[in-house]
Design an enzyme around this catalytic site. Structure first.
Site, short mmCIF file in Angstrom:
data_model
loop_
_atom_site.label_atom_id
_atom_site.label_comp_id
_atom_site.label_asym_id
_atom_site.label_seq_id
_atom_site.Cartn_x
_atom_site.Cartn_y
_atom_site.Cartn_z
CG ASP A 154 34.15 71.11 51.54
OD1 ASP A 154 35.30 71.48 51.23
OD2 ASP A 154 33.94 70.29 52.44
CG ASN A 192 30.26 63.65 61.54
OD1 ASN A 192 31.06 63.62 60.60
ND2 ASN A 192 29.40 64.64 61.72
CG HIS A 217 31.87 65.33 57.76
ND1 HIS A 217 31.98 65.73 59.06
CD2 HIS A 217 32.83 66.02 57.08
CE1 HIS A 217 32.95 66.62 59.16
NE2 HIS A 217 33.49 66.81 57.99
CD GLU A 219 28.21 67.58 59.00
OE1 GLU A 219 28.65 66.47 59.33
OE2 GLU A 219 28.58 68.65 59.51
C1 GLP Z 1 36.04 69.44 57.16
C2 GLP Z 1 36.14 69.33 55.64
C3 GLP Z 1 36.31 67.89 55.21
C4 GLP Z 1 37.42 67.24 56.01
C5 GLP Z 1 37.06 67.24 57.47
C6 GLP Z 1 38.09 66.59 58.34
O1 GLP Z 1 34.77 69.22 57.63
N1 GLP Z 1 34.98 69.86 55.00
O2 GLP Z 1 36.59 67.85 53.82
O3 GLP Z 1 37.64 65.92 55.57
O4 GLP Z 1 36.92 68.60 57.88
O5 GLP Z 1 39.10 67.51 58.64
P1 GLP Z 1 40.51 67.17 59.25
O6 GLP Z 1 41.31 66.61 58.12
O7 GLP Z 1 41.04 68.49 59.72
O8 GLP Z 1 40.31 66.20 60.35
#
Ligand code: GLP
Length: 247
Positions: free
Chosen positions: A67, A136, A138, A143
């Site tokens: 992304d 959440n 995702h 989402e």
């Molecule tokens: C963002 C990214 C996801 C990632 C998520 C969790 O939303 N787009 O790919 O998995 O954050 O992030 P973190 O690893 O910092 O908790």
């Protein structure tokens, strides 16, 4: 699903790096689906270390990232392109022209998404898709919603995701409100999926994703339908799974 239960973030990072290394060693031309967020940083550090020791060669690897924020250029230090360059690509011998991230500067969402789907197709699909997980549930920026969206699409980020990602920006107002993300079918088409979960903030999402119903309100739950998923989770992330007797 194969679940590796590890003590902490350090062990998680090492295990994840081992799995990614195995993929690259077994298939030097591998297509890696890569992820951002704080969770994979330790694994990337470990990969860089092993590369520097001469144990890994990324010269034939292709990568496609999950992304990118809409509206950010790759030079912006909050963009996921910048993240990938600074955390991994700049430190290993990967051919940058074969590292792909959605084009955040393409304002035409449909064009940006169609272009990215074409990229994924042109590289021949993904061998190993690395995923973090949002609090959440995702994955990428898919989402919670009413349906699983199959292909690359533009999403309006939820309030909780904007808040969670605000720590990387000077203020909440600066967090982009939209992102381009691979869709669920893009992710599910990967030959193998490696999901990492670290910390208490992921405990409920991890339980819901792997031991609850498969529903679009919990995007990661769709991974229950994939036949080659490896999860690496630390003790804190596994708390709810343990409490509910799932393990
Ligand atoms: C963002 C990214 C996801 C990632 C998520 C969790 O939303 N787009 O790919 O998995 O954050 O992030 P973190 O690893 O910092 O908790």
């Amino acid at each position: 699903m194969i679940l590796y239960q590890v003590k902490d973030y350090k062990e998680l990072s090492r295990k994840a790096a081992n799995i990614i290394s195995a993929q690259v060693i077994m298939k030097p031309h591998a297509v890696l689906g890569l992820a951002t967020g704080s969770t994979p940083i330790g694994a990337y550090e470990q990969l860089v270390e092993w590369y520097k020791k001469g144990d890994l060669d990324f010269s034939k690897v292709t990568s496609v990232n999950l992304d990118e924020y809409k509206g950010l250029s790759g030079d912006s230090d909050q963009s996921y392109r910048y993240f990938m360059n600074t955390n991994l690509f700049d430190h290993v011998n990967i051919d940058k022209s074969r590292t792909f991230v959605p084009d955040g500067l393409e304002e035409d969402s449909e064009a940006a998404c169609a272009k990215y789907d074409a990229v994924i197709q042109s590289v021949g699909g993904i061998d190993l898709q690395l995923l973090g997980i949002g609090g959440n549930g995702h994955i990428g920026f898919n989402e919670p919603g009413e349906a699983f969206i199959p292909m690359t699409h533009c999403v309006a980020l939820t309030k909780s995701t904007i808040e969670a990602n605000a720590r990387f920006f000077a203020s909440m107002d600066e967090v982009p409100k939209y992102a381009y993300t691979m869709g669920i079918k893009n992710i599910m088409s990967a030959n193998k999926v490696l999901l990492l979960a670290s910390g208490e903030g992921k405990a409920q999402a991890l339980y819901d994703s792997f031991y609850g119903p498969v529903i679009p309100e919990v995007p990661a739950s769709v991974l229950q339908l994939h036949n080659d998923v490896v999860v690496v989770a630390d003790d804190a992330a596994l708390r709810v799974c343990k409490e509910k007797g799932a393990l």
